[in-house]
Design an enzyme around this catalytic site. Structure first.
Site, PDB file in Angstrom:
ATOM      1  N   ALA A 161       0.982  -1.383  -0.046  1.00  0.00           N
ATOM      2  CA  ALA A 161       0.032   0.228   0.030  1.00  0.00           C
ATOM      3  C   ALA A 161       0.854   1.330   0.148  1.00  0.00           C
ATOM      4  CB  ALA A 161      -0.826  -0.131   1.359  1.00  0.00           C
ATOM      5  N   PRO A 162       0.212   2.458  -0.471  1.00  0.00           N
ATOM      6  CA  PRO A 162       1.175   3.596  -0.470  1.00  0.00           C
ATOM      7  C   PRO A 162       0.848   4.357   0.674  1.00  0.00           C
ATOM      8  CG  PRO A 162      -0.756   3.917  -1.811  1.00  0.00           C
ATOM      9  CD  PRO A 162      -1.025   2.518  -1.143  1.00  0.00           C
ATOM     10  N   TRP A 163       1.625   5.683   0.534  1.00  0.00           N
ATOM     11  CA  TRP A 163       1.292   6.646   1.767  1.00  0.00           C
ATOM     12  C   TRP A 163       0.250   7.762   1.526  1.00  0.00           C
ATOM     13  CZ3 TRP A 163       2.273  11.236  -0.266  1.00  0.00           C
ATOM     14  CH2 TRP A 163       2.831  11.369  -1.336  1.00  0.00           C
ATOM     15  N   LYS A 180       1.805  -5.071   3.497  1.00  0.00           N
ATOM     16  CA  LYS A 180       2.895  -4.172   3.759  1.00  0.00           C
ATOM     17  C   LYS A 180       2.476  -2.695   3.597  1.00  0.00           C
ATOM     18  CE  LYS A 180       6.295  -2.229   1.695  1.00  0.00           C
ATOM     19  NZ  LYS A 180       6.468  -0.921   2.442  1.00  0.00           N
ATOM     20  N   SER A 219       3.005   1.591   3.558  1.00  0.00           N
ATOM     21  CA  SER A 219       4.230   2.438   3.187  1.00  0.00           C
ATOM     22  C   SER A 219       5.041   2.605   4.563  1.00  0.00           C
ATOM     23  CB  SER A 219       3.744   3.589   2.571  1.00  0.00           C
ATOM     24  OG  SER A 219       5.134   4.435   2.669  1.00  0.00           O
ATOM     25  N   GLU A 220       6.258   2.613   4.323  1.00  0.00           N
ATOM     26  CA  GLU A 220       7.181   2.730   5.517  1.00  0.00           C
ATOM     27  C   GLU A 220       6.976   4.392   6.084  1.00  0.00           C
ATOM     28  OE1 GLU A 220       7.911   2.141   2.268  1.00  0.00           O
ATOM     29  OE2 GLU A 220       9.684   2.897   1.544  1.00  0.00           O
ATOM     30  N   SER A 267       3.603   3.584  -7.386  1.00  0.00           N
ATOM     31  CA  SER A 267       4.049   4.238  -8.550  1.00  0.00           C
ATOM     32  C   SER A 267       4.299   3.152  -9.840  1.00  0.00           C
ATOM     33  CB  SER A 267       5.175   4.897  -8.637  1.00  0.00           C
ATOM     34  OG  SER A 267       6.238   3.943  -8.151  1.00  0.00           O
ATOM     35  N   ALA A 285       6.846   2.616 -11.737  1.00  0.00           N
ATOM     36  CA  ALA A 285       7.950   2.093 -11.366  1.00  0.00           C
ATOM     37  C   ALA A 285       8.009   0.953 -10.513  1.00  0.00           C
ATOM     38  CB  ALA A 285       9.200   3.059 -10.827  1.00  0.00           C
ATOM     39  N   THR A 286       7.354   1.096  -9.319  1.00  0.00           N
ATOM     40  CA  THR A 286       7.046  -0.212  -8.636  1.00  0.00           C
ATOM     41  C   THR A 286       6.237  -1.095  -9.185  1.00  0.00           C
ATOM     42  OG1 THR A 286       7.158   1.336  -6.684  1.00  0.00           O
ATOM     43  CG2 THR A 286       6.596  -0.715  -6.274  1.00  0.00           C
ATOM     44  N   GLU A 288      -2.427  -0.927  -9.285  1.00  0.00           N
ATOM     45  CA  GLU A 288      -3.187   0.376  -9.236  1.00  0.00           C
ATOM     46  C   GLU A 288      -1.987   1.518  -9.144  1.00  0.00           C
ATOM     47  OE1 GLU A 288      -6.338   1.259  -9.790  1.00  0.00           O
ATOM     48  OE2 GLU A 288      -7.218  -0.601  -9.513  1.00  0.00           O
ATOM     49  N   CYS A 296      -3.684  10.082  -6.908  1.00  0.00           N
ATOM     50  CA  CYS A 296      -3.502   9.426  -8.309  1.00  0.00           C
ATOM     51  C   CYS A 296      -4.324  10.317  -9.042  1.00  0.00           C
ATOM     52  CB  CYS A 296      -3.501   7.975  -8.213  1.00  0.00           C
ATOM     53  SG  CYS A 296      -5.051   7.404  -7.318  1.00  0.00           S
ATOM     54  N   GLU A 305       3.889  12.729 -13.693  1.00  0.00           N
ATOM     55  CA  GLU A 305       3.091  12.871 -12.443  1.00  0.00           C
ATOM     56  C   GLU A 305       3.876  13.666 -11.484  1.00  0.00           C
ATOM     57  OE1 GLU A 305       2.383   9.277 -10.121  1.00  0.00           O
ATOM     58  OE2 GLU A 305       0.595   9.929  -9.824  1.00  0.00           O
TER      59      GLU A 305
END
Ligand code: NAD
Length: 478
Positions: A148-150, A174, A176-177, A227, A229-230, A249, A283, A379
């Site tokens: 998941a993202p932040w 997991k 986001s850190e 992203s 890239a990920t 996504e 996004c 973006e």
């Protein structure tokens, strides 16, 4: 005061196997406010093994029983709304009003998925071959590894957790850190609702915990919100491990098309919300506005008034409209885009306030951007939008589609025929008419092109997390 949160693996709270921790700053001040376990590859292995062991029992649990757990969790989330909102507000730097609104959506999403999963269907069951009955089942896949993202930490996690668990899969998530705390709070609320191992959270970074989760040979599906890239890294990991199913996504670069007959005041309101909500870290952010030349000056004047008076006050004040961005590095990245847009020499910047503390950056409108400029193609994922004029309807649709992203777009017009034509031509997963940003759990969310594949929310998300199975039952002697 710094607080410490452990991870949730196999029904118990645990530190990282090597005891490592990550500290997390509050974006509004830049100061550390909490720490969490920095998980290891061994922790991922343990969580996947627990999820695998829990799978057969959870897969056989009747969907109505799973739904009861979800409905109880929704009630608990609602009762915990202010705590969850406070965590999200501090951790992400969200104004409390926005955080409260998001937490309200969480309970609604849980309830939607609890109900919708009970109506997942196969197609007709009948005798396609004489004496043999064919049935279509939709079965869970096994262990799902989600990343998941932040930007909307808990909401994006819910978009992954809900369809995965409600269809009978088990999950290792997991976060986001940068933003692990709201989903860890959710695990506290849920810990007695699911059998041990059904729902696991491993905290840590993408490069180690995330990468080992999505490359794990016992994980049967990976889902990511993040992203491009990920997303690409997940595709490689899937190809190199076990060809696991992917649900991606990814990023966006949403165009806003303001046609000559549009209501300009409405467009200004919706662009402000679409571009600056969550500091533009969305996004689907309204990140490139195309306005008919006849309305350009009126629209820019409206945006100037709104941006220069945008309230970047105390996050705890419900009237505050915008907070900081997530990290110092991200602020510098966003400001780099603005500097380079200015350096083209053909743009003018309209900027609002910048409190100058923590990771704040000024809300910005880049007026006069040209198709092909970096600010139109890349973006930014920050509080920045651009304005470009057009004269011809066909040109603007071509410009809007001239992107590798395809997540969302909006159209401002009062002409129904034009709305129908343009929404048909735009290559984006969501297209709003006279609006920008609202989502609802009944409707799918996902992208065309490099914005990803698969849908979050809606019955389609539930289908993504299942495999279609044909069962053929033969009569004796047939
Ligand atoms: P990111 O891709 O940097 O990180 C997303 C998650 O992936 C994080 O948990 C990160 O730790 C993890 N990760 C990073 N590298 C990994 C790897 N190699 N293997 C496994 N996991 C890895 O994205 P972000 O910065 O957290 O979020 C911003 C991006 O997310 C933007 O591009 C935005 O558009 C996109 N986003 C998309 C949607 C959508 O619904 N399409 C929603 C929100 C955000």
């Amino acid at each position: 005061m710094t607080f410490h949160r452990q991870m949730f693996i196999d029904g118990t709270w645990t530190d990282a196997s090597d005891g490592a921790v990550d500290t997390v700053p509050a974006p509004a001040t830049g100061e550390t406010f909490a720490e969490t376990a920095h998980g290891t590859v061994a922790d991922v292995d343990r969580a996947v093994a627990a999820a695998e062991a829990a799978f057969p029992g959870w897969a056989r649990t009747p969907v109505g029983e799973r739904a009861r757990a979800f409905l109880t969790l929704a009630d608990r989330v609602e009762a915990d709304l202010s705590t969850l909102a406070e965590i999200e507000s501090r951790n992400v730097g969200k104004p409390i009003g926005l955080a409260l609104e998001e937490m309200g959506m969480i309970a609604d999403h849980l309830r939607f998925f609890a109900g919708a999963a009970r109506s997942v269907e196969g197609r007709a069951a009948t005798e396609y071959v004489r004496g043999k009955t064919s049935i279509i089942r939709r079965d869970p896949l096994g262990v799902v590894g989600s990343v998941a993202p932040w930007n909307y930490p808990l909401l994006m996690a819910i978009w992954k957790i809900s369809p995965a668990l409600m269809t009978g899969n088990t999950l290792v998530l997991k976060p986001s850190e940068h933003t692990p705390f709201s989903v860890l709070r959710l695990a506290e609320l849920a810990q007695d609702l699911f059998p041990a191992g059904v729902f696991n959270i491993v905290t840590g970074h993408g490069s180690d915990v995330g990468a080992s989760l999505v490359a794990h040979p016992r994980v049967r599906m990976s889902s990511l919100t993040g992203s491009v890239a990920t997303g690409r890294a997940l595709m490689h990991a899937s190809a190199d491990s076990n060809l696991k199913r992917l649900h991606l996504e990814l990023g966006g670069k949403a165009p806003v098309l303001v046609f000559a007959d549009a209501d300009v005041a409405l467009a200004v309101d919706k662009i402000m919300e679409g571009a600056f909500c969550n500091s533009g870290q969305d996004c689907m952010a309204a990140s490139r506005v195309y306005v008919h030349e006849s309305l350009h000056d009126e629209l820019v004047a409206g945006l100037e008034k709104a941006v220069t008076t945008l309230d970047l006050g105390d996050l705890a004040d419900e009237n505050t409209a915008m907070g900081p961005v997530i990290t110092a590095a991200h602020r510098d990245r966003v400001e780099g885009f603005v500097e380079r847009a200015k350096a083209t020499g053909h743009t003018e910047l309209i900027q609002g306030a910048n409190p100058g503390v923590g990771f704040y950056t000024a809300p910005t409108v880049v007026v006069g951007a040209r198709q092909g400029d970096e600010i139109i193609t890349k973006e930014v994922f920050g509080p920045v939008t651009s304005v470009t004029t057009f004269g011809d309807d066909d040109d603007v649709v071509a410009w809007a589609n001239d992107t590798e992203y395809g997540l969302a777009a909006s159209v401002f017009t009062n002409d129904l025929g034009r709305a129908m034509d343009v929404t048909g031509d735009l290559q984006f997963g969501t297209v709003w008419v006279n609006d920008h940003l609202p989502v609802t759990p009944e409707m799918p969310h996902g992208g065309f092109k490099q914005s990803g594949n698969g849908k979050d929310m809606s019955i389609y998300a539930l289908e993504e997390y299942t495999e279609i199975k044909h069962v053929m039952i033969s009569r004796a002697g047939a």
